[in-house]
Every structure is written in C-alpha cells, then in structure tokens.
Design a protein around this motif. Sequence first.
Motif, PDB file in Angstrom:
ATOM      1  N   GLU A 143      45.346  42.512  47.727  1.00  0.00           N
ATOM      2  CA  GLU A 143      44.183  41.661  47.455  1.00  0.00           C
ATOM      3  C   GLU A 143      44.040  41.407  45.965  1.00  0.00           C
ATOM      4  O   GLU A 143      43.715  40.298  45.542  1.00  0.00           O
ATOM      5  CB  GLU A 143      42.919  42.328  48.003  1.00  0.00           C
ATOM      6  N   ASP A 144      44.307  42.431  45.159  1.00  0.00           N
ATOM      7  CA  ASP A 144      44.194  42.274  43.710  1.00  0.00           C
ATOM      8  C   ASP A 144      45.151  41.209  43.190  1.00  0.00           C
ATOM      9  O   ASP A 144      44.804  40.423  42.309  1.00  0.00           O
ATOM     10  CB  ASP A 144      44.478  43.605  43.012  1.00  0.00           C
ATOM     11  N   PHE A 145      46.367  41.200  43.727  1.00  0.00           N
ATOM     12  CA  PHE A 145      47.345  40.203  43.298  1.00  0.00           C
ATOM     13  C   PHE A 145      46.850  38.800  43.626  1.00  0.00           C
ATOM     14  O   PHE A 145      46.881  37.905  42.778  1.00  0.00           O
ATOM     15  CB  PHE A 145      48.687  40.459  43.983  1.00  0.00           C
ATOM     16  N   ARG A 146      46.370  38.596  44.851  1.00  0.00           N
ATOM     17  CA  ARG A 146      45.890  37.268  45.252  1.00  0.00           C
ATOM     18  C   ARG A 146      44.657  36.865  44.452  1.00  0.00           C
ATOM     19  O   ARG A 146      44.517  35.704  44.062  1.00  0.00           O
ATOM     20  CB  ARG A 146      45.609  37.251  46.755  1.00  0.00           C
ATOM     21  N   CYS A 147      43.775  37.827  44.198  1.00  0.00           N
ATOM     22  CA  CYS A 147      42.602  37.535  43.364  1.00  0.00           C
ATOM     23  C   CYS A 147      43.024  37.132  41.954  1.00  0.00           C
ATOM     24  O   CYS A 147      42.432  36.244  41.333  1.00  0.00           O
ATOM     25  CB  CYS A 147      41.677  38.750  43.308  1.00  0.00           C
ATOM     26  N   GLY A 148      44.059  37.804  41.447  1.00  0.00           N
ATOM     27  CA  GLY A 148      44.546  37.485  40.110  1.00  0.00           C
ATOM     28  C   GLY A 148      45.105  36.081  40.018  1.00  0.00           C
ATOM     29  O   GLY A 148      44.883  35.370  39.025  1.00  0.00           O
ATOM     30  N   VAL A 149      45.854  35.653  41.045  1.00  0.00           N
ATOM     31  CA  VAL A 149      46.389  34.291  41.057  1.00  0.00           C
ATOM     32  C   VAL A 149      45.252  33.278  41.066  1.00  0.00           C
ATOM     33  O   VAL A 149      45.268  32.289  40.311  1.00  0.00           O
ATOM     34  CB  VAL A 149      47.302  34.097  42.289  1.00  0.00           C
ATOM     35  N   ILE A 150      44.247  33.517  41.900  1.00  0.00           N
ATOM     36  CA  ILE A 150      43.102  32.598  41.969  1.00  0.00           C
ATOM     37  C   ILE A 150      42.363  32.575  40.636  1.00  0.00           C
ATOM     38  O   ILE A 150      41.995  31.510  40.126  1.00  0.00           O
ATOM     39  CB  ILE A 150      42.154  33.019  43.115  1.00  0.00           C
TER      40      ILE A 150
END
Length: 303
Positions: A143-150
């Motif tokens: 989730e952290d990775f996807r949040c970072g991309v967003i």
Amino acid sequence: MKTTGVIIARFQTPVLHEGHFNLINYVRERHNKVVIVLGVSSVKGSTKNPLDFYTRERMVKKEFPEIVVLPLADCRDDATWSTNLDGMLSITFNNEKCILYGSRDSFIPYYSGKNEVKEIPQTSDFSGTSLRDQICDKVMDSEDFRCGVIYAYYNRYPSVYATLDIALFKDDNSKILLGRRNSEGKWRLPGGFSDPTDNDYESAALRELHEECGPVEVDAMQYEKSFKVNDWRYKQETDKIITLMFSCNYMYGEIEGADDLDEVQWIQLNKITAMIENNEIVDEHFPQLQFLVNKYCKVLSSK
C-alpha cells in the motif's frame, strides 16, 4: 563560542545509506547542535530530484529526530544561493557560528559565503544516482508503494506536451501530404511528439517528417501557428498537448508511409474542407487543416 554543524546535502534516496550515516555521525561527533539543509530543486519532480522536501525531512527525522532539517531553494546564481544560505542560518539561529560540511562533489566549490567550510573525508563510494537507477523500475506490492506513486503524480506541475504537425506542400501549395493509419482510417498531418534530444522545434519537425514519410528533401521549416489539441488520450487528464505546426515545400525524394503512418497521399488543398465535413479527417487536426485552407487557398485563388 560553541559552533553549530551544518550539513548541506540533497539525500535523494529512498533510505539513508551508509554514506549518509557516516556524514551525519561525523558531524554529530564534533557538534552538539547539528542542522541539515536540504537543497530544493526548482523542477518539481524529476529523475534527478524525485523526492520533495517533506519526504526527505521525514526520512532524516526517523533516524535522527533531534536534528533540525531546513529547506533551501536552488538558485541560478551561486553567489545569491550562498547569500540566501547565510541569511537563513543567521536568522534561524540568531547569529550562531556555523561550520558547513559537505562530502566530495558537494556544494563546496559553489559556496562563496561567510561561514567556515569543511570537506568530510570520503570513507566509501555511495551514489544516489546509481541507487535510484537500481530501483526506478522496481514494482513493489504494498500500500505504501501505491500511495507513494499517487503522491508523486499529484505533487508535480501539470505538464504541457509539445507536438509537431508538418504541412508538406508541393505544386505551389496546391497539394498537401496527409497520412493515414490502418487502425484509424482517417487522414492526418504527419507529426509527433518533440523529444528532449531535439535542438529546436524546426529540427524536431524535420525528424518527425523523416520518420513518418521517409528521407524526403524539403526546404526550410516555416512556423505557421500553435494549437491546443483536444487529444482523446488527454481529455480527462490535467496534462494537455499543444502542437506547433510547421510548413515546408517538397523538393525531391521518395515518400512512403512509415512509423505511425501506414499510408501517405497527396491531397488537393481545396478538397480538405469537404473531407472535414465528410469526417475523413481526424478530429484533432480539424483546426490545423482549416487554418491552412483559409490561408493558402485564398493565396491560390488570388493568383
């Protein structure tokens, strides 16, 4: 008077690596008060400076919560940057004496301010650039990775992509070259996106013409007009396309559809309006072609 140790750095990495720890601990061993000044690029979000100040500040604070972390914007002029750095430190720390620290290839050659500067011996060879290269295409299932991309995409400036459209004429501007893609079935001007390696838009237009129509010889590119393009790919996006249209005259050479174009054909300019009305032209090129018709058909009719 006790001195404050000030580290000038960027820390554009996903974690603090061994070189960062060596740098910070070297200064902590010599000063009770340590400050880290992080350079802030004027380019918002790039491969060279992908992380904003807040992200890097939290990264440092996680490991060294007691250290003060400050931002300093990059400047065109090194002397101005040096003055800004000295002014920020003087105001923030009430004229405390500061010693500025940097490692090899750091800010030191560009600094011309009043504070003492010390270069920290290089104990290991760590490169933020190589570390970013190692992870730039690594996809993580978290989730952290996807949040970072967003977060990254929401915190970049809206972009305008520059494209080129080329009006290639022959027979005294009475005929224009159009291309067609099999998947589309409609006619369009040759062209495409400009590239960072292009020296200027004129050379970019010539490159696109050669890529899509072959190594045809033409005279000099002439700027016609720019248009905001209602491209279907960007209709729901904040980013948009603005195209620059150039015209030139065919001299010689074999013309053949290539790259994005499966077919090219010479079209009488005075037939373009009817083709637009019959929906034979892609929507995105209506304004460009109508402009050319209005400009050059009037010239031809006056001769």
